[in-house]
Design a protein around this motif. Structure first.
Motif, PDB file in Angstrom:
ATOM      1  N   TYR A   1      13.065  -7.387   4.196  1.00 35.41           N
ATOM      2  CA  TYR A   1      12.281  -6.451   4.986  1.00 35.41           C
ATOM      3  C   TYR A   1      11.019  -6.081   4.207  1.00 35.41           C
ATOM      4  CZ  TYR A   1      16.468  -5.835   7.834  1.00 35.41           C
ATOM      5  OH  TYR A   1      17.553  -6.059   8.652  1.00 35.41           O
ATOM      6  N   VAL A   2       9.891  -6.056   4.913  1.00 34.08           N
ATOM      7  CA  VAL A   2       8.615  -5.718   4.286  1.00 34.08           C
ATOM      8  C   VAL A   2       7.884  -4.702   5.138  1.00 34.08           C
ATOM      9  CG1 VAL A   2       8.353  -7.929   3.085  1.00 34.08           C
ATOM     10  CG2 VAL A   2       7.455  -7.663   5.410  1.00 34.08           C
ATOM     11  N   GLN A   3       6.895  -4.070   4.530  1.00 38.92           N
ATOM     12  CA  GLN A   3       6.101  -3.053   5.213  1.00 38.92           C
ATOM     13  C   GLN A   3       4.912  -3.697   5.917  1.00 38.92           C
ATOM     14  OE1 GLN A   3       5.021   1.057   3.476  1.00 38.92           O
ATOM     15  NE2 GLN A   3       3.247  -0.213   2.994  1.00 38.92           N
ATOM     16  N   TYR A   4       4.573  -3.152   7.097  1.00 38.48           N
ATOM     17  CA  TYR A   4       3.427  -3.640   7.862  1.00 38.48           C
ATOM     18  C   TYR A   4       2.432  -2.502   8.067  1.00 38.48           C
ATOM     19  CZ  TYR A   4       6.046  -7.890   8.898  1.00 38.48           C
ATOM     20  OH  TYR A   4       6.730  -9.071   8.773  1.00 38.48           O
ATOM     21  N   CYS A   5       1.171  -2.871   8.276  1.00 43.49           N
ATOM     22  CA  CYS A   5       0.114  -1.888   8.493  1.00 43.49           C
ATOM     23  C   CYS A   5       0.372  -1.107   9.770  1.00 43.49           C
ATOM     24  CB  CYS A   5      -1.241  -2.596   8.595  1.00 43.49           C
ATOM     25  SG  CYS A   5      -1.884  -3.178   7.007  1.00 43.49           S
ATOM     26  N   PRO A   6       0.018   0.169   9.781  1.00 46.24           N
ATOM     27  CA  PRO A   6      -0.726   0.905   8.739  1.00 46.24           C
ATOM     28  C   PRO A   6       0.149   1.478   7.627  1.00 46.24           C
ATOM     29  CG  PRO A   6      -0.405   2.310  10.639  1.00 46.24           C
ATOM     30  CD  PRO A   6       0.198   0.989  10.999  1.00 46.24           C
ATOM     31  N   GLY A   7       1.369   0.976   7.505  1.00 45.23           N
ATOM     32  CA  GLY A   7       2.277   1.459   6.475  1.00 45.23           C
ATOM     33  C   GLY A   7       3.330   2.399   6.996  1.00 45.23           C
ATOM     34  N   THR A   8       3.451   2.498   8.316  1.00 45.76           N
ATOM     35  CA  THR A   8       4.408   3.437   8.919  1.00 45.76           C
ATOM     36  C   THR A   8       5.643   2.738   9.472  1.00 45.76           C
ATOM     37  OG1 THR A   8       3.210   3.286  11.030  1.00 45.76           O
ATOM     38  CG2 THR A   8       2.596   5.071   9.525  1.00 45.76           C
ATOM     39  N   TRP A   9       5.758   1.432   9.295  1.00 47.72           N
ATOM     40  CA  TRP A   9       6.933   0.725   9.801  1.00 47.72           C
ATOM     41  C   TRP A   9       7.219  -0.495   8.949  1.00 47.72           C
ATOM     42  CZ3 TRP A   9       6.856  -4.083  12.766  1.00 47.72           C
ATOM     43  CH2 TRP A   9       5.585  -4.641  12.892  1.00 47.72           C
TER      44      TRP A   9
ATOM     45  N   LYS B   1       0.837  -1.207   0.000  1.00 46.78           N
ATOM     46  CA  LYS B   1       0.000   0.000   0.000  1.00 46.78           C
ATOM     47  C   LYS B   1       0.870   1.255   0.000  1.00 46.78           C
ATOM     48  CE  LYS B   1      -2.401   0.993   3.599  1.00 46.78           C
ATOM     49  NZ  LYS B   1      -3.336   0.922   4.762  1.00 46.78           N
ATOM     50  N   LYS B   2       0.358   2.305  -0.604  1.00 52.32           N
ATOM     51  CA  LYS B   2       1.136   3.531  -0.811  1.00 52.32           C
ATOM     52  C   LYS B   2       0.704   4.694   0.064  1.00 52.32           C
ATOM     53  CE  LYS B   2       3.547   1.729  -4.160  1.00 52.32           C
ATOM     54  NZ  LYS B   2       3.421   2.214  -5.539  1.00 52.32           N
TER      55      LYS B   2
ATOM     56  N   ALA C   1       5.669  10.023   7.817  1.00 53.63           N
ATOM     57  CA  ALA C   1       4.698   9.270   7.019  1.00 53.63           C
ATOM     58  C   ALA C   1       3.273   9.744   7.290  1.00 53.63           C
ATOM     59  CB  ALA C   1       4.841   7.769   7.320  1.00 53.63           C
ATOM     60  N   TYR C   2       2.967   9.976   8.568  1.00 53.69           N
ATOM     61  CA  TYR C   2       1.632  10.486   8.895  1.00 53.69           C
ATOM     62  C   TYR C   2       1.429  11.891   8.337  1.00 53.69           C
ATOM     63  CZ  TYR C   2       0.316   6.729  12.124  1.00 53.69           C
ATOM     64  OH  TYR C   2      -0.037   5.529  12.670  1.00 53.69           O
ATOM     65  N   ALA C   3       2.464  12.737   8.425  1.00 55.04           N
ATOM     66  CA  ALA C   3       2.345  14.117   7.953  1.00 55.04           C
ATOM     67  C   ALA C   3       2.119  14.171   6.437  1.00 55.04           C
ATOM     68  CB  ALA C   3       3.593  14.903   8.338  1.00 55.04           C
ATOM     69  N   TRP C   4       2.782  13.282   5.705  1.00 56.86           N
ATOM     70  CA  TRP C   4       2.653  13.255   4.245  1.00 56.86           C
ATOM     71  C   TRP C   4       1.513  12.351   3.782  1.00 56.86           C
ATOM     72  CZ3 TRP C   4       8.484  12.552   2.530  1.00 56.86           C
ATOM     73  CH2 TRP C   4       9.195  13.721   2.877  1.00 56.86           C
ATOM     74  N   ASN C   5       0.885  11.654   4.725  1.00 59.04           N
ATOM     75  CA  ASN C   5      -0.147  10.661   4.383  1.00 59.04           C
ATOM     76  C   ASN C   5       0.378   9.677   3.337  1.00 59.04           C
ATOM     77  OD1 ASN C   5      -2.663   9.421   4.564  1.00 59.04           O
ATOM     78  ND2 ASN C   5      -3.494  10.622   2.853  1.00 59.04           N
ATOM     79  N   MET C   6       1.590   9.214   3.572  1.00 55.54           N
ATOM     80  CA  MET C   6       2.268   8.348   2.617  1.00 55.54           C
ATOM     81  C   MET C   6       3.010   7.253   3.379  1.00 55.54           C
ATOM     82  SD  MET C   6       5.032   9.536  -0.257  1.00 55.54           S
ATOM     83  CE  MET C   6       3.862  10.751  -0.889  1.00 55.54           C
ATOM     84  N   THR C   7       2.862   6.013   2.958  1.00 55.72           N
ATOM     85  CA  THR C   7       3.551   4.917   3.622  1.00 55.72           C
ATOM     86  C   THR C   7       5.040   4.942   3.263  1.00 55.72           C
ATOM     87  OG1 THR C   7       3.232   3.351   1.800  1.00 55.72           O
ATOM     88  CG2 THR C   7       1.466   3.518   3.445  1.00 55.72           C
TER      89      THR C   7
END
Length: 290
Positions: free
Chosen positions: A187-195, A23-24, A97-103
């Motif tokens: 390494y992979v991304q986990y929800c909500p996309g911030t780590w 997710k992006k 990531a939260y500030a840019w609304n981007m994972t």
């Protein structure tokens, strides 16, 4: 491809973890408040710990056992600095990531490239989790050796041992965290996309071995720390019972006071070790079990 909540309901065949991997953007109902609070508490707690340690160091600077107080101080202050560095180097990425609304994956310049932010986050998470737990193990082992074999400890263990052990441990943790870049682990991304972190459900055999190796190392460290602290508690209990049985008639007042001070000194070291052990176990065991 980014999946909204409605699209995720329409595609039940795709596992949630795979959706999170790619997710992006961050879902609108996700809030950065908890992450910001944890970041603030982490900074405040570590700085407060450093201030307290410095006050204690100055107060005990004229003590007779200053060398070994200093050794314990080196391990604990290294642990605090490591945890503080991890907080400062990782959490700002989450807030960005939260500030840019981007994972983290969405921060990649093009969709075909691997996000450097995700890779950095994964390496940092792996390094700091191993480094902090290893430092806690070294500290517990130091207390275990000091109370179990005091004669050898006084003869062999010096500050040079700490100055050599800590950099070597950091180097090993760094090398382990870099193994996914040579094809051993991912390494992979986990929800909500911030780590991002080690893929705990990989398809490749080598990646599964890497994930299991990480979990095994962490589990061994946790069990070793608990065993060392348990041994120290047992030895302190034996000293307490022996002192009460011997009584003041058989020992001079000076010897009795020295033993009482020694037990109090070791208990003073043991209490923060036990609390740190509990905290790190609570934070790391869910990932290890997963």
């Amino acid at each position: 491809t980014h999946f909204s909540l409605r699209e995720r309901r329409k595609a039940p065949a795709m596992p949630d973890c795979h959706i999170c991997h790619s997710k992006k953007t961050i879902d609108g109902d996700e809030s950065p408040v908890i992450s910001a609070i944890m970041f603030g508490l982490g900074i405040f707690g570590n700085i407060a710990a450093l201030v307290i340690l410095e006050i204690r160091r100055r107060r005990d600077s004229k003590a007779n056992d200053r060398r070994h107080r200093g050794l314990f101080h080196i391990f604990v202050i290294s642990l605090v600095f490591t945890d503080l560095a991890g907080t400062c180097l990782i959490t700002p990425i989450v807030q960005t990531a939260y500030a840019w609304n981007m994972t983290l994956i969405g921060m990649a310049k093009n969709s075909n490239s691997t996000s450097s932010a995700c890779q950095y986050f994964g390496v940092s998470m792996t390094f700091f989790s191993l480094a902090t737990m290893s430092l806690l193990f070294i500290t517990a082992l130091d207390r275990c050796f000091a109370i179990g074999h005091p004669y050898l400890y006084n003869r062999l263990v010096t500050k040079k041992w700490a100055y050599i052990t800590i950099p070597v441990m950091f180097l090993m943790c760094t090398l382990f965290g870099l193994l996914p870049f040579v094809g051993f682990g991912v390494y992979v991304q986990y929800c909500p996309g911030t780590w991002c972190f080690i893929d705990m459900n990989p398809l490749e055999v080598a990646d599964r071995v890497y994930a299991n190796l990480y979990a095994t190392i962490m589990l061994v460290l946790v069990l070793s720390i608990v065993a060392c602290n348990g041994f120290v508690v047992y030895q302190l209990f034996r000293m307490y019972r022996r002192r009460n049985k011997q009584g003041s008639a058989m020992k001079s007042m000076r010897t009795s006071n020295e033993r009482r001070m020694f037990v109090a000194h070791e208990v003073e070291h043991l209490i923060p070790l036990v609390f740190m052990t509990i905290i790190f176990i609570v934070c790391t065991m869910p990932l290890v079990v997963r």
